[in-house]
Design a protein around this motif. Sequence first.
Motif, PDB file in Angstrom:
ATOM      1  N   VAL A 140       0.811  -1.219   0.000  1.00 19.12           N
ATOM      2  CA  VAL A 140       0.000   0.000   0.000  1.00 19.12           C
ATOM      3  C   VAL A 140       0.845   1.271   0.000  1.00 19.12           C
ATOM      4  O   VAL A 140       0.291   2.370   0.074  1.00 19.12           O
ATOM      5  CB  VAL A 140      -0.965   0.020   1.204  1.00 19.12           C
ATOM      6  CG1 VAL A 140      -1.936  -1.145   1.134  1.00 19.12           C
ATOM      7  CG2 VAL A 140      -0.212   0.024   2.533  1.00 19.12           C
ATOM      8  N   HIS A 141       2.170   1.118  -0.094  1.00 21.32           N
ATOM      9  CA  HIS A 141       3.033   2.308  -0.115  1.00 21.32           C
ATOM     10  C   HIS A 141       4.294   1.974  -0.897  1.00 21.32           C
ATOM     11  O   HIS A 141       5.285   1.504  -0.348  1.00 21.32           O
ATOM     12  CB  HIS A 141       3.384   2.727   1.317  1.00 21.32           C
ATOM     13  CG  HIS A 141       4.041   4.059   1.422  1.00 21.32           C
ATOM     14  ND1 HIS A 141       3.736   4.976   2.415  1.00 21.32           N
ATOM     15  CD2 HIS A 141       4.985   4.659   0.658  1.00 21.32           C
ATOM     16  CE1 HIS A 141       4.483   6.059   2.248  1.00 21.32           C
ATOM     17  NE2 HIS A 141       5.256   5.884   1.191  1.00 21.32           N
ATOM     18  N   ASP A 198      12.478  -2.896   6.797  1.00 20.29           N
ATOM     19  CA  ASP A 198      13.818  -3.201   6.313  1.00 20.29           C
ATOM     20  C   ASP A 198      14.854  -3.259   7.432  1.00 20.29           C
ATOM     21  O   ASP A 198      16.018  -3.574   7.196  1.00 20.29           O
ATOM     22  CB  ASP A 198      14.268  -2.196   5.248  1.00 20.29           C
ATOM     23  CG  ASP A 198      14.294  -0.748   5.743  1.00 20.29           C
ATOM     24  OD1 ASP A 198      13.964  -0.519   6.926  1.00 20.29           O
ATOM     25  OD2 ASP A 198      14.635   0.141   4.951  1.00 20.29           O
ATOM     26  N   GLY A 199      14.447  -2.954   8.666  1.00 26.71           N
ATOM     27  CA  GLY A 199      15.379  -2.977   9.781  1.00 26.71           C
ATOM     28  C   GLY A 199      16.212  -1.729   9.907  1.00 26.71           C
ATOM     29  O   GLY A 199      16.955  -1.579  10.880  1.00 26.71           O
ATOM     30  N   TYR A 200      16.105  -0.819   8.940  1.00 21.91           N
ATOM     31  CA  TYR A 200      16.840   0.447   8.984  1.00 21.91           C
ATOM     32  C   TYR A 200      15.894   1.616   9.268  1.00 21.91           C
ATOM     33  O   TYR A 200      16.173   2.428  10.157  1.00 21.91           O
ATOM     34  CB  TYR A 200      17.585   0.701   7.676  1.00 21.91           C
ATOM     35  CG  TYR A 200      18.373   1.993   7.699  1.00 21.91           C
ATOM     36  CD1 TYR A 200      19.615   2.053   8.323  1.00 21.91           C
ATOM     37  CD2 TYR A 200      17.867   3.161   7.118  1.00 21.91           C
ATOM     38  CE1 TYR A 200      20.326   3.249   8.382  1.00 21.91           C
ATOM     39  CE2 TYR A 200      18.582   4.352   7.169  1.00 21.91           C
ATOM     40  CZ  TYR A 200      19.808   4.394   7.798  1.00 21.91           C
ATOM     41  OH  TYR A 200      20.516   5.573   7.862  1.00 21.91           O
ATOM     42  N   ALA A 247       2.556  -4.012   6.795  1.00 19.89           N
ATOM     43  CA  ALA A 247       3.970  -4.002   6.447  1.00 19.89           C
ATOM     44  C   ALA A 247       4.116  -3.470   5.022  1.00 19.89           C
ATOM     45  O   ALA A 247       3.434  -3.942   4.107  1.00 19.89           O
ATOM     46  CB  ALA A 247       4.550  -5.398   6.551  1.00 19.89           C
ATOM     47  N   ILE A 248       4.982  -2.483   4.833  1.00 23.09           N
ATOM     48  CA  ILE A 248       5.129  -1.829   3.533  1.00 23.09           C
ATOM     49  C   ILE A 248       6.592  -1.830   3.104  1.00 23.09           C
ATOM     50  O   ILE A 248       7.497  -2.075   3.907  1.00 23.09           O
ATOM     51  CB  ILE A 248       4.622  -0.367   3.568  1.00 23.09           C
ATOM     52  CG1 ILE A 248       5.457   0.470   4.552  1.00 23.09           C
ATOM     53  CG2 ILE A 248       3.138  -0.316   3.909  1.00 23.09           C
ATOM     54  CD1 ILE A 248       5.241   1.960   4.442  1.00 23.09           C
ATOM     55  N   THR A 249       6.792  -1.511   1.829  1.00 18.13           N
ATOM     56  CA  THR A 249       8.159  -1.329   1.337  1.00 18.13           C
ATOM     57  C   THR A 249       8.606   0.124   1.409  1.00 18.13           C
ATOM     58  O   THR A 249       9.755   0.410   1.715  1.00 18.13           O
ATOM     59  CB  THR A 249       8.297  -1.797  -0.130  1.00 18.13           C
ATOM     60  OG1 THR A 249       7.457  -0.993  -0.973  1.00 18.13           O
ATOM     61  CG2 THR A 249       7.946  -3.268  -0.266  1.00 18.13           C
ATOM     62  N   ASP A 250       7.716   1.076   1.101  1.00 16.11           N
ATOM     63  CA  ASP A 250       8.116   2.463   0.826  1.00 16.11           C
ATOM     64  C   ASP A 250       9.242   2.446  -0.205  1.00 16.11           C
ATOM     65  O   ASP A 250      10.171   3.255  -0.167  1.00 16.11           O
ATOM     66  CB  ASP A 250       8.558   3.188   2.096  1.00 16.11           C
ATOM     67  CG  ASP A 250       8.635   4.713   1.911  1.00 16.11           C
ATOM     68  OD1 ASP A 250       8.152   5.214   0.865  1.00 16.11           O
ATOM     69  OD2 ASP A 250       9.176   5.394   2.800  1.00 16.11           O
ATOM     70  N   LEU A 308      13.405  -1.940  -0.561  1.00 19.59           N
ATOM     71  CA  LEU A 308      12.680  -3.173  -0.273  1.00 19.59           C
ATOM     72  C   LEU A 308      11.752  -3.606  -1.397  1.00 19.59           C
ATOM     73  O   LEU A 308      11.212  -2.782  -2.130  1.00 19.59           O
ATOM     74  CB  LEU A 308      11.811  -2.991   0.972  1.00 19.59           C
ATOM     75  CG  LEU A 308      12.396  -3.208   2.354  1.00 19.59           C
ATOM     76  CD1 LEU A 308      11.333  -2.871   3.394  1.00 19.59           C
ATOM     77  CD2 LEU A 308      12.881  -4.631   2.533  1.00 19.59           C
ATOM     78  N   THR A 309      11.520  -4.914  -1.459  1.00 19.79           N
ATOM     79  CA  THR A 309      10.423  -5.497  -2.223  1.00 19.79           C
ATOM     80  C   THR A 309       9.619  -6.361  -1.248  1.00 19.79           C
ATOM     81  O   THR A 309      10.103  -6.726  -0.171  1.00 19.79           O
ATOM     82  CB  THR A 309      10.939  -6.334  -3.401  1.00 19.79           C
ATOM     83  OG1 THR A 309      11.924  -7.272  -2.915  1.00 19.79           O
ATOM     84  CG2 THR A 309      11.583  -5.438  -4.464  1.00 19.79           C
ATOM     85  N   MET A 310       8.378  -6.705  -1.616  1.00 22.58           N
ATOM     86  CA  MET A 310       7.496  -7.334  -0.649  1.00 22.58           C
ATOM     87  C   MET A 310       7.945  -8.728  -0.219  1.00 22.58           C
ATOM     88  O   MET A 310       7.647  -9.162   0.899  1.00 22.58           O
ATOM     89  CB  MET A 310       6.071  -7.370  -1.178  1.00 22.58           C
ATOM     90  CG  MET A 310       5.335  -6.030  -1.103  1.00 22.58           C
ATOM     91  SD  MET A 310       5.173  -5.342   0.571  1.00 22.58           S
ATOM     92  CE  MET A 310       3.971  -6.459   1.297  1.00 22.58           C
TER      93      MET A 310
END
Length: 396
Positions: free
Chosen positions: A52-53, A258-260, A281-284, A323-325
């Motif tokens: 969603v993002h 992503d942990g960052y 949970a998103i990637t942005d 990130l990717t999903m």
Amino acid sequence: MLIFDGASLVLPDRVLSPGRLVIDGDHIVEIGPGTEDGPMAGLWILPGFIDVHVHGVLGHDVQGSPGGVAAIAAQMPRFGCTSFTPTTFACPPATLAMVAKSVEAAMEARPADAARVLPAHLESNFMAPDYRGAQPLTALCLPPGAPADLAAPGTATGFTAQDIVGVITAHRDAIGTLTLAPELPEALALIRDLVSRGHAVSLGHSGATLEEARAGIEAGARRATHLFNRMPPLTHRAPGLIGAVLDDDRVTVELVCDGYHVHPVVMRAAIRAKRPERVMAITDGLAGAGLAEGARFEVDGRAVTVRAQACFLDDGTLAGSRLTMDRVFANLVEMVGVTPLDAAMMTANVQARTLGLSDRGRIAEGLLADLVVLDANWCVRQTLIGGAVVYANDAG
């Protein structure tokens, strides 16, 4: 008819292992026990991921060209993503109209091998300048009706807030969610107006106090954009926006996994506070998502570099993730320590429920066969959209 036998099926309330899944046409028609040595043994079948993002992937950007949205849709299945919400940076009305038209075209005519395009998410023009992050200052403005003399220096020239609202009105079906800062003058009136028109409002890029954030929620906001990022930190005497959304069960939060962007310990705490049922949970992800470290691309004419942790402007500003999903799901399980059941909830089920998509986001009889098949390392082996295998990776 397709039959998948032997895999672990991640159902809404349990993992069925081994399981048997039958697809007829574009829908799931049967779910039941499978055989231990079935052809899918050792694999996992989950609802297709819904992002969603996401701003871009593999060099393609939502705002890069009229074909940007369709190009992103074509790449998403390799990452297990079956539906996504194209997400904008704050931009002038002409760019916003171009994106809206691209979304409309992609929603109307989806190629068989592309992910489903959902109404756009605008990281809108109505942000607090001090919390804009990589968003361009020149594209920000106050909500309609706010006194012009309250605008921050360097914000929008050449267009008005009403011009932005005009694009949203003209392309209502192509625009689903707007992120905005509730403390801005006339923001609460804008939230109420947007919600009355069927749009969702997400609080973010904001320095709101606890009281200002709560006022935004009472006005109708029901989401929070990339929780913890571009908002004041949570403290024990000034909970602020973070405290308001963690404390209110009406609000669903986005979490960049992503942990960052958010430390795994804080991700774990947020998930415990909201429960998986209220976390998306998103990637942005930017155009650098899926690209190698060191890759360069542009956002709004500004150079961005893919680094090990995320994507950064040349001045060091964090611009978004790489990130990717599929990695979002893997990080939830391996880095944060949630179960595959909860990870599936936060990568598909919550998104579908929040967006009102009752036909997907879960593995259940009668729903669309939008699915992802993962191996034991959480790598995508197959992606199905509407019962058709649109991506296959036979390696492993």
